[in-house]
Design a protein around this motif. Structure first.
Motif: not given
Lengths: 369, 183
Positions: B67-84, B110-120
């Motif tokens: 997700r884009e820089e500054g979005q909570a989903e990105r911060t959560e993922a970086l912390a949980l997956i990478c510990g960064m 957005s989550a919708e764009n995330m799913r679309l990207f992964v779908f394609n």
């Protein structure tokens, strides 16, 4: 120098002339990994074409308590880096550095120029000029000082033209890869290159662009990353060459290295030892050692760090005996105030290779753009 | 007896809720439906997001989507997956590019764009909250668990495995930190 500059410009021109795959209209129908059509709307910009251009620079202020040595500002290296994914398996990169020599003249060097073929994680074949895979530091850090937590490389990994004893650069062929085995990941490196020669006029070893003695330098390395400890990397390498020494008998060299590196969350630490073996034909063998250990802990944007290093070179050692020995601690703090900008302030106590121990204070501003 | 039962039901959450994380607060790791990978270890997942894994077993390039820089989903993922944190990850990606990696992460809004990207993109790997999963993408098991399973490692608000000490202590020394959750 003119030839090097021409090579750099030619390399950059070739890279810039090759449009990235996306610009050539790669399909977005699910048959490849091209960015989603919406990706170009994203403000992050990661969906942009994959011609990647980066620049790095640094400026320092330095003060030494040695008599007759004034404090000074110092312009560091200007690094121009370009890389491009040409196909799924092939990529290219060029790193050109512009810096001031002690005489105040600008020098331009092609520090890296590589074409890489990588059909999978298990194999990456590279041809061109690269940083040798001796130990850890030389593969993890190149010329962008922004990435180095501490200002300045450890003495044992200093660049050749800054008094370093190791062949940091090489022209040749490299094969490396990563293999997942139960419980860990294994990474191997093998390199075959032209090797080094002693540059008598400059007083340091230098990589040969054209082999001068027919003996190829060989380096092999192995590293592991245990699954159980994310961020931990252990490894070793061994480099061999035969170096010409301006009219004297050639010198057989061997550099063995072992390292431990850990980087996870807010903590990072590295420790590395290098054994340097030199033997002039018909003469006795010399064994010298160099090591460093460093650690840093991040507290928000501030990162205090410490390093202790030691490089002992016996003065009668062939080739590198003429270089300075160094030992002592470095204490400092790095502050990342915004984006890719870092300020590093550090105190260094340098012993051994200077007439008497000196204290040095460095303030470095390093940035990427 | 009835009073005790009512009191327990009022005060204590159901046992199921105690033993498993709230699935809507878990990050689901998603890949393209054509991707043969069904499970990843936490170590493999971390390596993928740190751009150290370049290919899937079928030979396709791994493309990390964030997700884009500054979005909570990105911060959560970086912390949980990478510990960064964000700054550290940005510095890390720059360094990887400088080392010659030519496949940086992509970003979506957005989550919708995330799913679309992964779908394609057959080689893409991304993440959404568990309640944002749909049938266009496939959820990968992490350490053998799916979002909602007990011990699923990617739960928002919970420290990463490495931060809890699950990595170093039980596996290397056969010990457990006090208070650490056994996976």
């Amino acid at each position: 120098m003119r030839a090097v500059l021409s090579l750099a410009l030619a390399g950059a021109a070739v890279l810039l002339a090759v449009p990235p795959a996306e610009a050539q209209g790669a399909p977005a129908d699910g048959t490849d990994d091209s960015p989603h059509p919406l990706a170009h709307l994203d403000a992050g910009g990661d969906g942009a074409p994959r011609l990647l251009v980066q620049g790095f620079g640094d400026v320092e202020w330095m003060s030494v308590d040695a008599p007759g040595t004034p404090s000074t500002f110092r312009l560091g290296q200007l690094v121009c880096f370009v890389s491009s994914r040409l196909t799924d398996d092939v990529s290219a990169l060029a790193e050109v550095v512009v810096e001031l020599d002690p005489g105040g003249n600008f020098m331009t060097d092609v520090e890296r120029l590589l074409l890489t073929y990588s059909p999978g994680d298990y194999l990456s074949l590279r041809v061109g000029r690269y940083h040798t895979g001796i130990g850890y530091y030389n593969t993890a850090f190149h010329h962008g000082t922004y990435f180095e937590t501490i200002a300045g490389r450890p003495a044992v990994f200093a660049f050749e033209d800054e008094g370093g004893p190791l062949p940091v650069h090489e022209v040749g062929l490299s094969a490396s890869g990563r293999l997942q085995v139960p419980g860990m990941r294994l990474e191997y490196t093998t390199e075959v290159g032209n090797g080094q020669r002693w540059n008598a006029s400059a007083g340091y070893i230098t990589p040969t662009l054209v082999d001068s003695n027919g003996t190829k330098a060989v380096n092999v390395g192995l590293a592991i990353e245990p699954d159980a400890v994310p961020g931990l990397r252990l490894g070793a390498s061994s480099y061999r060459d035969r170096v010409d020494d301006a009219g004297r008998a050639p010198v057989a060299t061997r550099y063995d290295a072992a390292f431990l590196a850990y980087r996870h969350e807010a903590f990072e630490a590295r420790a590395e030892m290098v054994w340097l073996h030199h033997r002039r034909e018909g003469d006795r063998a010399f064994a010298n050692q160099g090591f460093y250990i460093e650690a840093a802990r991040r507290f928000g944007a501030v990162r205090p760090y410490v390093r202790y290093e030691r490089l002992r070179l016996a003065p009668d050692t062939p080739l590198v005996g003429r270089l300075l020995s160094v030992s002592g601690p470095t204490l400092g703090v790095r502050y990342d105030p915004m984006g890719p900008v870092a300020v590093k302030a550090q105190y260094e106590h340098l012993g051994d290779g200077v007439p008497s121990a000196v204290n040095r204070f460095r303030l470095q501003l390093a940035f990427a753009f | 007896m009835v009073a005790v039962a009512i009191a327990l039901a009022t005060v204590a959450p159901p046992l199921g809720a105690q033993s498993g994380p709230d699935p809507t607060r878990a990050l689901a790791i998603i890949v393209n439906r054509a991707n043969p990978v069904e499970r990843l270890s936490s170590a493999d997942l971390r390596r993928a997001f740190l751009l150290q894994r370049q290919r899937w077993p079928d030979g396709r390039k791994v493309t990390v989507v964030l997700r884009e820089e500054g979005q909570a989903e990105r911060t959560e993922a970086l912390a949980l997956i990478c510990g960064m944190g964000e700054a550290e990850y940005a510095r890390y990606v720059r360094q990887e590019i400088f080392r010659g990696n030519v496949n940086p992460p992509r970003t979506v809004r957005s989550a919708e764009n995330m799913r679309l990207f992964v779908f394609n993109a057959p080689g893409a790997i991304g993440y959404v909250h568990a309640d944002e999963i749909d049938s266009t993408v496939r959820v990968v098991r992490v350490d053998g668990r799916l979002p909602g399973d007990v011990g699923y490692p990617l739960v928002v608000g919970r420290p990463s495995r490495a931060r809890r000490g699950d990595w170093l202590f039980p596996r290397v020394f056969g010990l457990q930190r006090p208070g650490a959750e056994r996976p």
